[in-house]
Design a protein around this motif. Structure first.
Motif, PDB file in Angstrom:
ATOM      1  N   ASP A  38       7.311  12.325   1.633  1.00 36.96           N
ATOM      2  CA  ASP A  38       6.824  13.226   0.578  1.00 36.96           C
ATOM      3  C   ASP A  38       7.254  12.684  -0.786  1.00 36.96           C
ATOM      4  O   ASP A  38       8.279  13.104  -1.335  1.00 36.96           O
ATOM      5  CB  ASP A  38       7.362  14.637   0.795  1.00 36.96           C
ATOM      6  N   PRO A  39       6.481  11.743  -1.345  1.00 37.95           N
ATOM      7  CA  PRO A  39       6.852  11.165  -2.640  1.00 37.95           C
ATOM      8  C   PRO A  39       6.508  12.063  -3.829  1.00 37.95           C
ATOM      9  O   PRO A  39       6.755  11.678  -4.966  1.00 37.95           O
ATOM     10  CB  PRO A  39       6.060   9.864  -2.688  1.00 37.95           C
ATOM     11  N   LEU A  44       0.841  -1.203   0.000  1.00 40.27           N
ATOM     12  CA  LEU A  44       0.000   0.000   0.000  1.00 40.27           C
ATOM     13  C   LEU A  44       0.876   1.253   0.000  1.00 40.27           C
ATOM     14  O   LEU A  44       0.589   2.225  -0.707  1.00 40.27           O
ATOM     15  CB  LEU A  44      -0.936  -0.003   1.212  1.00 40.27           C
ATOM     16  N   GLY A  45       1.952   1.220   0.785  1.00 41.63           N
ATOM     17  CA  GLY A  45       2.881   2.351   0.799  1.00 41.63           C
ATOM     18  C   GLY A  45       3.516   2.597  -0.556  1.00 41.63           C
ATOM     19  O   GLY A  45       3.598   3.746  -1.022  1.00 41.63           O
ATOM     20  N   PHE A  46       3.972   1.529  -1.222  1.00 45.47           N
ATOM     21  CA  PHE A  46       4.572   1.675  -2.551  1.00 45.47           C
ATOM     22  C   PHE A  46       3.541   2.193  -3.558  1.00 45.47           C
ATOM     23  O   PHE A  46       3.845   3.056  -4.382  1.00 45.47           O
ATOM     24  CB  PHE A  46       5.139   0.344  -3.039  1.00 45.47           C
ATOM     25  N   LEU A  47       2.322   1.652  -3.491  1.00 52.53           N
ATOM     26  CA  LEU A  47       1.283   2.072  -4.425  1.00 52.53           C
ATOM     27  C   LEU A  47       0.930   3.542  -4.229  1.00 52.53           C
ATOM     28  O   LEU A  47       0.817   4.302  -5.199  1.00 52.53           O
ATOM     29  CB  LEU A  47       0.048   1.175  -4.239  1.00 52.53           C
ATOM     30  N   LEU A  48       0.781   3.967  -2.979  1.00 56.98           N
ATOM     31  CA  LEU A  48       0.465   5.378  -2.700  1.00 56.98           C
ATOM     32  C   LEU A  48       1.619   6.296  -3.103  1.00 56.98           C
ATOM     33  O   LEU A  48       1.392   7.420  -3.560  1.00 56.98           O
ATOM     34  CB  LEU A  48       0.117   5.562  -1.228  1.00 56.98           C
ATOM     35  N   ALA A  49       2.851   5.827  -2.956  1.00 57.82           N
ATOM     36  CA  ALA A  49       4.003   6.629  -3.384  1.00 57.82           C
ATOM     37  C   ALA A  49       3.989   6.821  -4.899  1.00 57.82           C
ATOM     38  O   ALA A  49       4.256   7.927  -5.398  1.00 57.82           O
ATOM     39  CB  ALA A  49       5.298   5.972  -2.943  1.00 57.82           C
TER      40      ALA A  49
END
Length: 188
Positions: free
Chosen positions: A57-58, A37-42
């Motif tokens: 802050d991606p 989920l973190g990678f996808l949101l980034a």
């Protein structure tokens, strides 16, 4: 192998087998879900230039190639976590071993993946059971399993897949089953 073993006065021994509903599977499903989920949101944040993550802050990532790579890893992780959660929900590998002296039969039941072979059930006569076999292999990939040696068939595994049982637990359960079925215990 079992979460619970019950032997009644009527000559029935029932062993519950834990399938994919183990703590380790829940642990990894949560970890993979959170990470993906973190990678996808980034990846989405780098495309939209809107910060969707509270701890990073991606938006400063260049969408091509970093944002695309993050999105790809997020999507792949999400699919893998979906697979983990579905195997837990379906309880793949879970079931029971039932030895019924009254009916003279042995029933080995496991849940599989959905489809025409979702229910896996092996039934044989108690008289066909020749022995309870203990298979021990130590080393880098240890193997400690119990199985039934049945006439004119392959050995039927009784233990769960995954973390090997302790040696004392394996011996106790093998001896208890051999005593109940009045057959020899092989492999020790």
């Amino acid at each position: 192998m079992t979460a619970q073993t019950t032997a009644s006065e009527t000559g029935v021994l029932r062993q519950l087998v834990i399938g994919s509903r183990r703590f380790s599977n829940y642990w990894w499903a949560v970890i993979v879900s959170t990470g993906s989920l973190g990678f996808l949101l980034a990846g989405i944040s780098s495309y939209l230039h809107v910060n969707l993550l509270p701890f990073s802050d991606p938006t400063k990532l260049v969408f091509i190639p970093q944002g695309v790579a993050m999105g790809f890893y997020g999507l792949a992780g999400t699919l893998f976590s979906l697979y983990l959660w579905l195997t837990i929900v379906w309880d793949v590998g879970g079931g029971y071993n039932e030895f019924d002296k009254g009916k003279g039969k042995v029933t080995i039941f496991r849940w599989g993946f959905p489809g025409k072979n979702r229910k896996i059930e092996l039934v044989c006569k108690i008289d066909d059971v020749q022995a309870v076999k203990v298979d021990l292999r130590e080393g880098l990939n240890p193997k400690r399993t119990l199985s039934l040696r049945v006439k004119s068939k392959r050995d039927v595994p009784l233990t769960r897949v995954g973390q090997p049982m302790s040696l004392s637990q394996l011996e106790n359960e093998g001896a208890e089953l051999a005593r109940f079925l009045t057959v020899p215990l092989e492999g020790l």
